[in-house]
Design a protein around this motif. Sequence first.
Motif, PDB file in Angstrom:
ATOM      1  N   LEU A   1      50.072  11.759 -18.411  1.00  0.00           N
ATOM      2  CA  LEU A   1      50.371  11.206 -17.094  1.00  0.00           C
ATOM      3  C   LEU A   1      49.138  10.590 -16.464  1.00  0.00           C
ATOM      4  O   LEU A   1      48.026  11.088 -16.630  1.00  0.00           O
ATOM      5  CB  LEU A   1      50.910  12.316 -16.176  1.00  0.00           C
ATOM      6  CG  LEU A   1      52.228  12.941 -16.605  1.00  0.00           C
ATOM      7  CD1 LEU A   1      52.560  14.127 -15.714  1.00  0.00           C
ATOM      8  CD2 LEU A   1      53.343  11.920 -16.569  1.00  0.00           C
ATOM      9  N   ARG A   2      49.358   9.502 -15.745  1.00  0.00           N
ATOM     10  CA  ARG A   2      48.287   8.912 -14.951  1.00  0.00           C
ATOM     11  C   ARG A   2      48.104   9.760 -13.692  1.00  0.00           C
ATOM     12  O   ARG A   2      49.016  10.451 -13.252  1.00  0.00           O
ATOM     13  CB  ARG A   2      48.649   7.474 -14.562  1.00  0.00           C
ATOM     14  CG  ARG A   2      48.572   6.502 -15.734  1.00  0.00           C
ATOM     15  CD  ARG A   2      48.711   5.054 -15.278  1.00  0.00           C
ATOM     16  NE  ARG A   2      49.985   4.752 -14.655  1.00  0.00           N
ATOM     17  CZ  ARG A   2      51.099   4.411 -15.323  1.00  0.00           C
ATOM     18  NH1 ARG A   2      51.095   4.339 -16.628  1.00  0.00           N
ATOM     19  NH2 ARG A   2      52.203   4.142 -14.683  1.00  0.00           N
ATOM     20  N   ALA A   3      46.945   9.677 -13.107  1.00  0.00           N
ATOM     21  CA  ALA A   3      46.665  10.413 -11.870  1.00  0.00           C
ATOM     22  C   ALA A   3      47.690  10.043 -10.804  1.00  0.00           C
ATOM     23  O   ALA A   3      48.022   8.869 -10.625  1.00  0.00           O
ATOM     24  CB  ALA A   3      45.259  10.095 -11.385  1.00  0.00           C
TER      25      ALA A   3
ATOM     26  N   MET B   1      55.942   8.353 -19.492  1.00  0.00           N
ATOM     27  CA  MET B   1      55.175   7.650 -18.464  1.00  0.00           C
ATOM     28  C   MET B   1      55.659   6.207 -18.477  1.00  0.00           C
ATOM     29  O   MET B   1      55.531   5.517 -19.485  1.00  0.00           O
ATOM     30  CB  MET B   1      53.687   7.722 -18.803  1.00  0.00           C
ATOM     31  CG  MET B   1      52.779   7.161 -17.747  1.00  0.00           C
ATOM     32  SD  MET B   1      52.797   8.140 -16.247  1.00  0.00           S
ATOM     33  CE  MET B   1      52.734   6.836 -15.052  1.00  0.00           C
ATOM     34  N   PRO B   2      56.261   5.732 -17.371  1.00  0.00           N
ATOM     35  CA  PRO B   2      56.811   4.371 -17.384  1.00  0.00           C
ATOM     36  C   PRO B   2      55.734   3.299 -17.333  1.00  0.00           C
ATOM     37  O   PRO B   2      54.581   3.554 -17.002  1.00  0.00           O
ATOM     38  CB  PRO B   2      57.670   4.335 -16.119  1.00  0.00           C
ATOM     39  CG  PRO B   2      57.088   5.371 -15.236  1.00  0.00           C
ATOM     40  CD  PRO B   2      56.502   6.423 -16.129  1.00  0.00           C
ATOM     41  N   ASP B   3      56.168   2.100 -17.637  1.00  0.00           N
ATOM     42  CA  ASP B   3      55.305   0.927 -17.556  1.00  0.00           C
ATOM     43  C   ASP B   3      54.914   0.712 -16.093  1.00  0.00           C
ATOM     44  O   ASP B   3      55.782   0.647 -15.216  1.00  0.00           O
ATOM     45  CB  ASP B   3      56.078  -0.283 -18.086  1.00  0.00           C
ATOM     46  CG  ASP B   3      55.276  -1.565 -18.079  1.00  0.00           C
ATOM     47  OD1 ASP B   3      54.161  -1.592 -17.499  1.00  0.00           O
ATOM     48  OD2 ASP B   3      55.760  -2.546 -18.655  1.00  0.00           O
TER      49      ASP B   3
ATOM     50  N   ALA C   1      58.455   9.684 -15.491  1.00  0.00           N
ATOM     51  CA  ALA C   1      57.547  10.246 -14.495  1.00  0.00           C
ATOM     52  C   ALA C   1      57.622   9.396 -13.231  1.00  0.00           C
ATOM     53  O   ALA C   1      57.981   8.215 -13.276  1.00  0.00           O
ATOM     54  CB  ALA C   1      56.121  10.275 -15.038  1.00  0.00           C
ATOM     55  N   LEU C   2      57.285  10.008 -12.123  1.00  0.00           N
ATOM     56  CA  LEU C   2      57.337   9.327 -10.831  1.00  0.00           C
ATOM     57  C   LEU C   2      56.022   9.530 -10.093  1.00  0.00           C
ATOM     58  O   LEU C   2      55.351  10.547 -10.291  1.00  0.00           O
ATOM     59  CB  LEU C   2      58.475   9.909  -9.981  1.00  0.00           C
ATOM     60  CG  LEU C   2      59.876   9.825 -10.561  1.00  0.00           C
ATOM     61  CD1 LEU C   2      60.847  10.627  -9.696  1.00  0.00           C
ATOM     62  CD2 LEU C   2      60.326   8.393 -10.683  1.00  0.00           C
ATOM     63  N   PRO C   3      55.681   8.579  -9.205  1.00  0.00           N
ATOM     64  CA  PRO C   3      54.504   8.819  -8.372  1.00  0.00           C
ATOM     65  C   PRO C   3      54.817   9.990  -7.427  1.00  0.00           C
ATOM     66  O   PRO C   3      55.969  10.202  -7.045  1.00  0.00           O
ATOM     67  CB  PRO C   3      54.320   7.505  -7.611  1.00  0.00           C
ATOM     68  CG  PRO C   3      55.613   6.792  -7.710  1.00  0.00           C
ATOM     69  CD  PRO C   3      56.307   7.289  -8.935  1.00  0.00           C
ATOM     70  N   ARG C   4      53.810  10.738  -7.098  1.00  0.00           N
ATOM     71  CA  ARG C   4      54.036  11.966  -6.316  1.00  0.00           C
ATOM     72  C   ARG C   4      54.763  11.723  -4.998  1.00  0.00           C
ATOM     73  O   ARG C   4      55.544  12.560  -4.562  1.00  0.00           O
ATOM     74  CB  ARG C   4      52.721  12.690  -6.088  1.00  0.00           C
ATOM     75  CG  ARG C   4      52.240  13.306  -7.372  1.00  0.00           C
ATOM     76  CD  ARG C   4      51.398  14.536  -7.176  1.00  0.00           C
ATOM     77  NE  ARG C   4      51.055  15.073  -8.504  1.00  0.00           N
ATOM     78  CZ  ARG C   4      49.882  14.897  -9.091  1.00  0.00           C
ATOM     79  NH1 ARG C   4      48.928  14.242  -8.480  1.00  0.00           N
ATOM     80  NH2 ARG C   4      49.664  15.391 -10.289  1.00  0.00           N
ATOM     81  N   ASP C   5      54.569  10.567  -4.376  1.00  0.00           N
ATOM     82  CA  ASP C   5      55.261  10.306  -3.110  1.00  0.00           C
ATOM     83  C   ASP C   5      56.759  10.048  -3.299  1.00  0.00           C
ATOM     84  O   ASP C   5      57.516  10.072  -2.340  1.00  0.00           O
ATOM     85  CB  ASP C   5      54.601   9.154  -2.343  1.00  0.00           C
ATOM     86  CG  ASP C   5      54.722   7.822  -3.059  1.00  0.00           C
ATOM     87  OD1 ASP C   5      54.777   7.800  -4.304  1.00  0.00           O
ATOM     88  OD2 ASP C   5      54.744   6.786  -2.363  1.00  0.00           O
TER      89      ASP C   5
END
Length: 162
Positions: free
Chosen positions: A14-16, A45-47, A89-93
């Motif tokens: 995962l990216r940060a 992890m999406p594009d 995966a999704l951004p935390r927000d």
Amino acid sequence: MEERGSLGCRKDALRAGWSHPLGRDRLWAALRERGVRPDLLALAMPDPEERSLLLVRVRRSSDLSHEGRWRSAREDARGVDPVTLRIGALPRDRLRAGRDALEAGTLDAALRWIVEARGRGNAWQATERVWTAHLVDDAVVVAEQQRQARGAYLGFTGVEDL
């Protein structure tokens, strides 16, 4: 976990600032509850260039494709659905909105689609199918696509040339 059997599971790095909306244990419980055994469960992890956020993607191989024939010939594939189930995966927000959407019925709809695919006819199963659910703002957008099998068997009818 023994309920996974011969199933594969892949988890992308995962990216940060990104996370998966549901963990593997929750996903395995949902799969077990529905009797679904995907060939591969991918926590992906999406594009980063995507405009919408992938929640779920189910890709069912065509029975006529090289991959479909390979899967059906494998000894460890008995009782395994010929699908790849990808959870994005999704951004935390956006994590809470994605988790809420999955738990409110989106994951269940994807698993129901897999179960219903088992009883579809030969013509339906002869094409690759993809079922997706994306999070767009706070709405879930579902789509289904089909694609003809590609490769050496494309156009093969089983009839000898005269």
